[in-house]
Enzyme design. Structure first.
Site, PDB file in Angstrom:
ATOM      1  N   HIS A  55      74.539   5.257  45.460  1.00 42.62           N
ATOM      2  CA  HIS A  55      73.654   6.440  45.505  1.00 42.62           C
ATOM      3  C   HIS A  55      72.684   6.429  44.334  1.00 42.62           C
ATOM      4  O   HIS A  55      73.069   6.659  43.187  1.00 42.62           O
ATOM      5  CB  HIS A  55      74.483   7.725  45.479  1.00 42.62           C
ATOM      6  CG  HIS A  55      73.645   8.949  45.728  1.00 42.62           C
ATOM      7  ND1 HIS A  55      73.729   9.684  46.889  1.00 42.62           N
ATOM      8  CD2 HIS A  55      72.694   9.557  44.978  1.00 42.62           C
ATOM      9  CE1 HIS A  55      72.869  10.681  46.832  1.00 42.62           C
ATOM     10  NE2 HIS A  55      72.222  10.628  45.676  1.00 42.62           N
ATOM     11  N   HIS A  64      68.180   7.005  43.160  1.00 48.39           N
ATOM     12  CA  HIS A  64      66.817   7.452  43.505  1.00 48.39           C
ATOM     13  C   HIS A  64      65.821   6.560  42.775  1.00 48.39           C
ATOM     14  O   HIS A  64      65.391   6.877  41.664  1.00 48.39           O
ATOM     15  CB  HIS A  64      66.612   8.911  43.113  1.00 48.39           C
ATOM     16  CG  HIS A  64      67.448   9.849  43.927  1.00 48.39           C
ATOM     17  ND1 HIS A  64      66.969  10.499  45.048  1.00 48.39           N
ATOM     18  CD2 HIS A  64      68.741  10.212  43.804  1.00 48.39           C
ATOM     19  CE1 HIS A  64      67.939  11.234  45.566  1.00 48.39           C
ATOM     20  NE2 HIS A  64      69.025  11.084  44.835  1.00 48.39           N
ATOM     21  N   GLN A 107      63.653  15.258  50.844  1.00 49.46           N
ATOM     22  CA  GLN A 107      63.996  16.064  49.660  1.00 49.46           C
ATOM     23  C   GLN A 107      63.743  17.565  49.860  1.00 49.46           C
ATOM     24  O   GLN A 107      64.498  18.402  49.390  1.00 49.46           O
ATOM     25  CB  GLN A 107      63.193  15.564  48.455  1.00 49.46           C
ATOM     26  CG  GLN A 107      63.268  16.425  47.212  1.00 49.46           C
ATOM     27  CD  GLN A 107      64.539  16.211  46.412  1.00 49.46           C
ATOM     28  OE1 GLN A 107      64.723  15.198  45.759  1.00 49.46           O
ATOM     29  NE2 GLN A 107      65.430  17.184  46.469  1.00 49.46           N
ATOM     30  N   HIS A 150      72.657  13.878  51.294  1.00 50.71           N
ATOM     31  CA  HIS A 150      72.985  14.770  50.186  1.00 50.71           C
ATOM     32  C   HIS A 150      73.640  15.977  50.863  1.00 50.71           C
ATOM     33  O   HIS A 150      73.006  16.638  51.690  1.00 50.71           O
ATOM     34  CB  HIS A 150      71.730  15.215  49.464  1.00 50.71           C
ATOM     35  CG  HIS A 150      71.156  14.168  48.567  1.00 50.71           C
ATOM     36  ND1 HIS A 150      70.635  12.988  49.018  1.00 50.71           N
ATOM     37  CD2 HIS A 150      71.037  14.146  47.205  1.00 50.71           C
ATOM     38  CE1 HIS A 150      70.214  12.276  47.971  1.00 50.71           C
ATOM     39  NE2 HIS A 150      70.445  12.952  46.875  1.00 50.71           N
ATOM     40  N   GLU A 210      75.505  19.860  47.687  1.00 44.46           N
ATOM     41  CA  GLU A 210      75.361  19.691  46.226  1.00 44.46           C
ATOM     42  C   GLU A 210      75.093  21.065  45.638  1.00 44.46           C
ATOM     43  O   GLU A 210      73.962  21.433  45.320  1.00 44.46           O
ATOM     44  CB  GLU A 210      74.232  18.712  45.881  1.00 44.46           C
ATOM     45  CG  GLU A 210      74.218  18.366  44.390  1.00 44.46           C
ATOM     46  CD  GLU A 210      73.123  17.394  44.001  1.00 44.46           C
ATOM     47  OE1 GLU A 210      72.295  17.040  44.854  1.00 44.46           O
ATOM     48  OE2 GLU A 210      73.102  16.984  42.825  1.00 44.46           O
ATOM     49  N   ASP A 216      73.077   7.815  40.783  1.00 38.37           N
ATOM     50  CA  ASP A 216      72.173   8.884  41.204  1.00 38.37           C
ATOM     51  C   ASP A 216      70.825   8.820  40.485  1.00 38.37           C
ATOM     52  O   ASP A 216      69.788   8.673  41.116  1.00 38.37           O
ATOM     53  CB  ASP A 216      72.829  10.262  41.020  1.00 38.37           C
ATOM     54  CG  ASP A 216      72.203  11.361  41.887  1.00 38.37           C
ATOM     55  OD1 ASP A 216      71.332  11.038  42.726  1.00 38.37           O
ATOM     56  OD2 ASP A 216      72.588  12.533  41.741  1.00 38.37           O
TER      57      ASP A 216
HETATM   58 FE   FE2 Z   1      70.922  12.149  44.884  1.00 38.94          FE
END
Ligand code: FE2
Length: 424
Positions: free
Chosen positions: A56, A58, A151, A209, A212, A308
């Site tokens: 995971h 970005h 996102q 995701h 979270e 992440d």
């Molecule tokens: Fe993430």
């Protein structure tokens, strides 16, 4: 053999192992097997592992720390707002340069496979184009798997679903989502249905995701498990973060864990990020921000740890070191038993390799000769020391070398060099 590694210890506890490599694959492996290599490496009893895998990440945001400003509060929501400010400023060249720099760091850390989410909410799909280019460029030395990540919410953002479909058509590998960020719980559930059906139709993996949040009523993981099972997607779906499970009622979790297991949904916890981002509305006691890792492992669910973020709007630290990730995961989940610590090592190696569906990963004859020699005796020492990656090998070729961590002492009557390893 093209390359022989002598006297290695393996993560399963075996020792005195020789590894013979031919044509980029493991041709022979075992204790006491005689072999000769054109090139030889003496492991001297140290640990040889398949490479680290980050389930995971970005990569479109990485190394953008401070652009256009730093995250003053350090919160998730300010991070998302900051990313929104940065997005219009992004150029493809800058994205590619930062991603390639991060991949260099990854190689130096023995991290040779990364699943990266890429934000598809910018109609220009600049980041998608950039990371597809990077995926191709790094392919000889690093497996980069891309997730189409809405996102701003696949339903909340008007063009997100069309963009997500475009990104998949361009070659992005995995379907992403963010149900807890949709406008309502109902929209969140609807987004999970929509995205799972799309993935099933296209024969793709899913990594969302999911939950979270510190809200114990954020239960999209239940919906994700339901649609995974309904659509026959078992073994191809992961729920990332799942932090609301930390705050859920224990009775509900006792029902939920078997549902996740039954659906073959994997969990990806991101300990570095969630220990800093979650619990921000608490005074004291403050909740730890990580999902229920030992409980999921006990229920037979695959759990990986992801990095992440590294130096981006959400997290100002990090350097691509999955042993740092495992170290934090171990602490946050209080996984201090011997087997639990080994589980933390598996959570940054073989488990994410399985979640990504990596082909030829492992230490059996016939697997790719992708190996890392660590300055440690075993997985526990590797985590304790965040051990140096002495050799990083891909397809039988040495990609990176680093010295063992040593300090020279100047003390009366004491040894001149110290290495932080017991008995050495
Ligand atoms: Fe993430």
């Amino acid at each position: 053999m093209d390359l022989v590694i002598r006297n290695a210890s393996l993560p399963d506890g075996s020792s005195g192992v020789n590894i013979g490599i031919e044509d980029g694959r493991i041709a022979a492996i075992g204790a006491g097997i005689a072999m000769q290599g054109a090139q030889e490496i003496d492991a001297a009893g140290d640990l040889v592992t398949p490479p680290f895998v980050d389930a995971h990440f970005h990569m479109d945001a990485t190394l953008s720390y401070g652009l256009p400003r730093v995250n003053a509060s350090g919160t998730l929501l300010e991070g998302i707002a900051l990313w929104g400010e940065l997005k219009p400023e992004l150029t493809q060249q800058a994205l590619v340069e930062r991603a390639l720099q991060y991949c260099d760091w990854a190689v130096g850390r023995g991290l040779l496979a990364i699943r990266s989410h890429v934000d598809i909410c910018d109609d220009r799909l600049l980041a998608v184009e950039a990371l597809l280019h990077v995926r191709e460029k790094v392919a000889p030395y690093l497996d980069l798997q891309l997730v189409a990540f809405p996102q701003d919410g696949v339903l909340r953002s008007p063009t997100a679903f069309a963009n997500l479909q475009r990104a998949i058509a361009m070659g992005v590998d995995v379907v992403g989502g963010i149900p807890h960020f949709e406008r309502t719980m109902a929209d969140g559930a609807e987004s999970v249905r929509l995205l799972c059906e799309f993935a099933a139709e296209k024969g793709l993996r899913v990594d969302m995701h999911c939950d979270e949040s510190d809200d114990p009523l954020s239960r999209h993981i239940e919906t994700l498990a339901y649609h995974t099972q309904r659509l026959g997607l078992q073994g191809r779906v992961a729920g990332s973060h799942l932090t609301s499970m930390h705050s859920m009622d224990n009775y509900y979790v006792s029902k939920l864990l078997p549902l996740i297991k039954e659906a073959g949904v994997a969990a990806i916890a991101n300990p570095l990020i969630n220990i800093t981002l979650q619990g921000r509305h608490d005074s004291y006691p403050k909740r730890r921000g990580m999902t229920r890792v030992p409980e999921m492992l006990a229920a037979g669910i695959d759990v990986a740890f992801g990095h992440d973020c590294v130096m981006d709007p959400w997290y100002s630290l990090g350097s691509g070191d999955m042993l740092e990730v495992a170290h934090m995961g171990l602490h946050v989940a209080q996984m201090t038993g011997q087997e639990a610590m080994r589980d933390c090592f598996r959570a940054v190696t073989e488990t994410p390799a399985r979640i990504l569906g990596l082909d030829g990963y492992g230490l059996q004859v016939g697997c790719h000769a992708d190996l890392v020699l660590l300055d440690a005796a075993d997985p526990i020492e590797a985590i304790r020391l965040r051990a140096a990656r002495r050799f990083v090998i891909r397809r039988g070729k040495v990609l990176s070398q680093a010295p063992a961590a040593r300090a020279s002492l100047n003390l009366p009557g004491r040894p001149q060099t110290v290495n932080f390893r017991l008995g050495r």
